[in-house]
Design a protein around this motif. Structure first.
Motif, PDB file in Angstrom:
ATOM      1  N   ASP A 138       0.841  -1.201  -0.021  1.00 54.92           N
ATOM      2  CA  ASP A 138       0.020  -0.113   0.018  1.00 54.92           C
ATOM      3  C   ASP A 138       0.743   1.202   0.008  1.00 54.92           C
ATOM      4  O   ASP A 138       0.721   1.999  -0.698  1.00 54.92           O
ATOM      5  N   TYR A 139       1.755   1.271   0.916  1.00 52.04           N
ATOM      6  CA  TYR A 139       2.697   2.617   0.995  1.00 52.04           C
ATOM      7  C   TYR A 139       3.543   2.685  -0.258  1.00 52.04           C
ATOM      8  O   TYR A 139       4.185   3.739  -0.324  1.00 52.04           O
ATOM      9  N   LEU A 140       3.921   1.508  -0.470  1.00 54.61           N
ATOM     10  CA  LEU A 140       4.847   1.577  -1.874  1.00 54.61           C
ATOM     11  C   LEU A 140       4.284   2.504  -3.004  1.00 54.61           C
ATOM     12  O   LEU A 140       4.891   3.098  -3.887  1.00 54.61           O
ATOM     13  N   GLN A 141       3.150   2.080  -3.267  1.00 54.28           N
ATOM     14  CA  GLN A 141       2.365   2.951  -4.379  1.00 54.28           C
ATOM     15  C   GLN A 141       2.340   4.290  -4.102  1.00 54.28           C
ATOM     16  O   GLN A 141       2.590   5.027  -4.985  1.00 54.28           O
ATOM     17  N   GLU A 142       1.986   4.619  -2.733  1.00 50.79           N
ATOM     18  CA  GLU A 142       1.888   6.304  -2.392  1.00 50.79           C
ATOM     19  C   GLU A 142       3.367   6.765  -2.783  1.00 50.79           C
ATOM     20  O   GLU A 142       3.429   7.937  -3.280  1.00 50.79           O
TER      21      GLU A 142
END
Length: 175
Positions: A149-153
Motif C-alpha cells: 500500500d505505502y509503496l504505491q503512495e
C-alpha cells in the motif's frame, strides 16, 4: 558526587513495587520538569487510543506550518527543519513504523507542494532527499501488506517530486 544512572530493567522492577498513586505522582512530577515529557504523557493518555485522529491532527498542523513558510531560501530551510523536528517528535511518541511512514509521506507531499521549485539552496534540497531515503528504508521494514500500500503512495510521491523539482532524480528513489 553524581546521581547513579539506572537502566530500564532496574527502573521497571522498582516501579512494580509502587502503588498506583505513587506512580501517578512520579509521572506528574516528571511532566512538570520537561515539556517533552508532558507532551508524551498527554499523547499516551489522550491520543494513543485513536491513532488515525492523531495522525490527521499532526498532518493538519504540519500543513499549516508549511503555509506560513518564508519565501527566502535560508528562512524556508529553517522553517522546514522545524516542521521536520515537529513531525519526528510525534513519530517518536507514537513509536510505530506505520505512523512514521504516514507522517513522512505527508511531510514530503507538502514539501513538493510548498517549496520553491527554483530554489538553489543546497540545504533546502537535501532535506527532501534525506527524507525520501528514510521513507524508502522505513517502508521496507513494514509488513508485506502495508509495504504494498505505502509503496504505491511512495512511488507516486517520487514521480511527482521528479516532475516538480529538478534536483530529485526518480531513479535514485524508486524501488
Amino acid at each position: 558526587m553524581s546521581i547513579a544512572n539506572y537502566g530500564l530493567k532496574e527502573i521497571k522492577s522498582e516501579l512494580k513495587h509502587l502503588s498506583a498513586a505513587q506512580i501517578a505522582e512520579i509521572c506528574l512530577r516528571m511532566a512538570k520538569y520537561k515539556k517533552e515529557n508532558k507532551e508524551l504523557l498527554a499523547y499516551l493518555l489522550f491520543d494513543a487510543d485513536n491513532e488515525s485522529a492523531f495522525i490527521e491532527s499532526i498532518k493538519s498542523e504540519a500543513g499549516m506550518m508549511y503555509s506560513q513558510l518564508n519565501s527566502n531560501s535560508y528562512q524556508m530551510a529553517k522553517g522546514i527543519r522545524k516542521i521536520l523536528r515537529f513531525v519526528n517528535k510525534h513519530v517518536k511518541f507514537a513509536g510505530s513504523k506505520q505512523v512514521e511512514v504516514e507522517l513522512l509521506l505527508q511531510f514530503c507531499r507538502d514539501y513538493v507542494d510548498y517549496v520553491d521549485r527554483r530554489a538553489n539552496y543546497k540545504p533546502l534540497r537535501q532535506i527532501i532527499l534525506r527524507q525520501l531515503t528514510k521513507l524508502k528504508t522505513t517502508i521496507n521494514k513494514l509488513h508485506e501488506d502495508l509495504q504494498f500500500d505505502y509503496l504505491q503512495e511512495y512511488e507516486t510521491l517520487v514521480l511527482d517530486a521528479d516532475n516538480k523539482l529538478s534536483w530529485v532524480n526518480k531513479s535514485e528513489f524508486l524501488m
